[in-house]
Design a protein around this motif. Sequence first.
Motif, short mmCIF file in Angstrom:
data_model
loop_
_atom_site.label_atom_id
_atom_site.label_comp_id
_atom_site.label_asym_id
_atom_site.label_seq_id
_atom_site.Cartn_x
_atom_site.Cartn_y
_atom_site.Cartn_z
N CYS A 4 51.78 46.86 39.17
CA CYS A 4 50.74 46.37 38.26
C CYS A 4 50.33 47.44 37.26
N SER A 11 48.95 43.02 27.20
CA SER A 11 49.23 41.92 28.11
C SER A 11 48.71 40.57 27.64
N GLY A 12 48.55 40.40 26.33
CA GLY A 12 48.29 39.05 25.86
C GLY A 12 46.84 38.71 25.62
N PRO A 13 46.61 37.56 24.96
CA PRO A 13 45.27 37.19 24.49
C PRO A 13 44.32 36.75 25.59
N LEU A 14 44.82 36.54 26.81
CA LEU A 14 43.94 36.07 27.89
C LEU A 14 43.78 37.13 28.96
N SER A 15 44.15 38.38 28.63
CA SER A 15 44.26 39.36 29.69
C SER A 15 42.94 40.03 30.04
N VAL A 16 42.64 40.00 31.32
CA VAL A 16 41.47 40.70 31.86
C VAL A 16 41.61 42.20 31.62
N LEU A 17 42.87 42.65 31.51
CA LEU A 17 43.12 44.09 31.47
C LEU A 17 42.87 44.70 30.10
N TRP A 151 35.99 30.19 30.48
CA TRP A 151 36.49 31.56 30.71
C TRP A 151 37.13 32.13 29.45
N PRO A 153 38.62 35.57 29.08
CA PRO A 153 38.84 36.73 29.95
C PRO A 153 38.53 38.07 29.31
N THR B 391 42.11 31.92 39.34
CA THR B 391 43.32 32.29 38.62
C THR B 391 44.45 32.48 39.63
N HIS B 450 49.52 38.54 41.26
CA HIS B 450 48.20 39.13 41.01
C HIS B 450 48.05 39.41 39.52
N LEU B 451 49.11 39.98 38.95
CA LEU B 451 49.07 40.33 37.53
C LEU B 451 49.06 39.07 36.66
N GLY B 453 47.67 36.40 37.29
CA GLY B 453 46.29 35.95 37.27
C GLY B 453 45.43 36.80 36.36
N LEU B 454 45.61 38.11 36.45
CA LEU B 454 44.79 38.99 35.61
C LEU B 454 45.14 38.83 34.14
N ARG B 455 46.35 38.36 33.86
CA ARG B 455 46.69 38.07 32.46
C ARG B 455 46.18 36.71 32.01
N GLY B 456 45.40 36.07 32.85
CA GLY B 456 44.68 34.89 32.39
C GLY B 456 45.31 33.57 32.75
N ALA B 468 50.57 33.99 25.89
CA ALA B 468 49.89 34.73 26.96
C ALA B 468 50.84 35.65 27.72
N ARG B 469 52.11 35.63 27.38
CA ARG B 469 53.13 36.50 27.97
C ARG B 469 53.19 36.36 29.49
#
Lengths: 222, 840
Positions: A4, A11-17, A151, A153, B391, B450-451, B453-456, B468-469
Amino acid sequence: MAGCLVLSACSGPLSVLEPESASARNATTLWWVMAYAGTGIFMATASVLVLAVVRPSWLRAFGEARLILWGGLVIPLVLLAGLVAAAFALGERGIAAAREPAALRIEAVARQWIWQFRYPGGHVTTNLLHLPAGRDVDIVLTSEDVIHSFWVPRLAGKLDAIPGHTNILRLHADRAGKYGGVCTEYCGIGHAPMRFDVEVHEEEAFRRILASEAATAGEGGE
Amino acid sequence: MSARPTRQTPLRLHRELAALWDTPAGWRRLSAVNHTVLGKRFILAAFFFFAVGGLLAMLIRVQLATSSTAFVGPEAYGQIFTMHGTVMMFLFAIPMFEGFAIYLLPKLLGARDLAFPRLTAYGFWCYIFGASILLLAMVAGVAPDSGWFMYTPLSSSTYSPGINADVWLLGITFVEISALSAAIEITVSVLKVRAPGMSLARMPIMAWYLLVTALMMLFGFPPLILGSILLELERAADLPFFDPLRGGDSLLWQHLFWLFGHPEVYIIFLPAAGAISMMIPTFARHELIGYRAIIVALIAMAFLSFGLWVHHMFTVGIPHLALAFFSAASGLVAIPTAVQIFAWIATLAAGRPRFDVPMLYLGGFFFIFVIGGLTGVMLAMVPFNWQAHDTHFVVAHLHYVLVGGFVFPMMAAAYYWLPHFTGRRAEHRLSKPAFWAIFLGFNLTFFHMHLTGLRGMPRRVDTYPVEARLDWLNLLSSVGSFVMIIGFALFVIDLVVQMRFGQRFRRNPWAARTLEWAMPTPPTSYAFASLPHITERGDRLAPDAEGARLAGGHGYLGFTRNGWMETLGVDMTSGRPDQLIVLPRQSFLPLWSGLLTAAFVLCLLAKLYWLSLFAFAAIVVSLLAWTGGTGARQDTGALPIGKGASARPHWETATPPSWWAMVLACAAEATLFSSLLFGGLFLWLVAPAWPPPQPAMPDPLLAAACLVLMLLAALLGRDAVRALTRGGPPALRLALCAGAHGGAALLFALMAASVPVPTTHAHNATALVLFALCGLRAGFGALLAGYGLWRERAGYLSPVRSLDLRIGRIWHDYAAATGIVGIGAAFVFAWLASSAGAAP
């Protein structure tokens, strides 16, 4: 976990990161702390397991009861106490600001399968949310039919839109830009495409858009 | 009547016992009540549903392989993911553990069968018929499609007008009858049906695990059953429990569902952990370290697991401070888990571990489950949960917990206990490649999810945006899932090969030290030719020597008499034998009751409500028919049980298994009733559209009369027992008791009928259900009193044979106590509803 860490960039437009607000950043920081700590805990536990097989005399010298006491009770208790306290503090910081209503309130009304946003002054957008940058906005969430969940993110955690209830989500985008939003509560066959865009504008541009779209408020619905 | 027991040769003893205990061949095998037979049937059926659930998972992975796969439409996709979760949870995991427990438990405890063999059979039929309804609905394309937790209002008739949601509510409730009956069965069997000398402190650890699990089921399932009943009532009769426009609230469903749903996770994990606690000592060649610490951890886990359901609801808008409580509790549950893991590690360190295939699968368990536990703690932290909730991070987490915590240990258990089932040792040619394919495939599917999900990526979506890749992450997951299914196919082939071609062995291939290996394998129907006397902790025995001794009839009950199927009951804590339990013979009655229950459910599904009343009456009659032939018409007194000891048959003792079953049934019903009261208060406190236009204030006169009748019924029920044990005739008191119950039921019906238009408001609907439930309890009380009367007339009662009346007495007392609470609650609810109108 290590995977990870490598894969997180861009990592994209919805990424929590890739958070773009203080509250989203808090959650992301919490995630990274927990991810590293979790990796460490996993490694440590696995090492003890390996030791039990290859060097059992070490663990026997430590004492079996002590192993259960420390591994099962004391260390997890200390770690958990710290984590729960930190997470509570972060959560409080995120919503402490929300104790007083924000100057700008936008109603978000969910229904199968669109998001409708109603701004002060009466104009309405569908599946597109305009926000001003750099200040607090309260999103007032309701649903006209089933449960949905709002949501974005990169700006904040999610909050459900529940029929008969009103939930308020505080947003504060750091800067102008385009972000993605999704419905995260299964709401029927149109759940997956029930997405929306968030456009964060500088204050001036935001006012201009509100003013120009106010004219078309009546047809903003469908 | 009681033949003098004589010592037999082992072969004669075997023939005599087998003649009594064996399940007949041909179509008469449907009359099976034997735990070995039914345990295997449960396991086979559950494995079939595991395959069904797995195939559904494959369909999901095909659909999600890329962002533009148009494999199935959203309607079909909704059914697929709903059924995947439903099948895996309700038709695979719970029945698999039940089958495992049913097969193993008596053998671990040194008993010949479980306490209620016919209930086992009835539970099996309820499971099979309920599961068939769901499967048929899926084939017909009308499977449930609102997600396996069935959130309202999506699952209400407005948004799910078809039969799909009814299939879930009725079918799953039907299957849950088997869960509740297994809960009562397991609890009573662990507490009462053990070998002499096996005190609580000497029970093998698995018995502790199963006891705690069964008690959790007893209190965990009723909230869901109530929720399902209320939702079905809303769908069928327009009673608005969850409708926000009429004083209901969809959040009530979420609370009831997760009050069940979270303990459910531990209900699934604990039996698997119990299996681990059995296997590790065998392979470590050292007894379990921390036996007591594990028991304390189990009990702590059981309590904690009922205090964290809200962590599934962190995003519904509950105040942060309240969330913090549930967050801390959710984190805390990691501690009893850690205690168990370190106890297992300590056991390995203390012994001289030996590696075999089960240990390989336990290694897989360790790796996967620890990761699942760690992500669980992460999700328990509120700010992170707000991001990760709903997610694919959660999807990854729950599969790490459930596959790691249940599937891997159960595969280890399959390799460990399969020699017991078949009498053949494994070849193990495919078991290692199977393991690696499953293990690597699993991690390839779920680790980077897991990732994802974190990527939305939200859960339950059938498509996702390209930008959203998420494409390659999902493709990798799909590839992994196919590697995993290849592994499962290898696993199945390996088991079949072992069953067919494995080498035969004499006894106890793993050199285990627990009682289930002290018998011939495959096991005989009666398990033990004679019952052992336990003088050591249950994991310090010598099964080889003991097995030969028991087969020779040197233990208790090494004989047959009266054609009875006998086992021993013990004092709960000390393990001193205190009764001779005479078990019922093979019977088609459980099948009939199961078929009638299926007919009842199908009537409800087809909305033939009048017909369903007849089906219900037929179920009651068929269940009453079970009692024919139980008990005795004369006093028997103490009978020899071998080894110079004697015991009375169970119907002449104070607390036989059926007495405990009634206590537990009351506890389960009390949980259901408390859930309803919780619902009534919750709606008043939280739901929109209050107060109701016409509060349902009960008529004080009716209520007072009802109270008097219920108290009278309870007093008469008690007095009937007193009269019987003093040698007097209880008939008149029983008749009056039945009458008082009948009167109370009638008054409850009147109060229910006088609730003003129950469809207008959730408050009124709640009052209606409250009265209906109290009325049903009174009706059942009348039935029990009538049953006592019948038994008295038929000559089954005497001063020492008072069991039937004492079981009735428990219910009469319970019905009166809960009836009083119910009436009180009705007044309180009405008062709250009217004062809510006065408040601003």
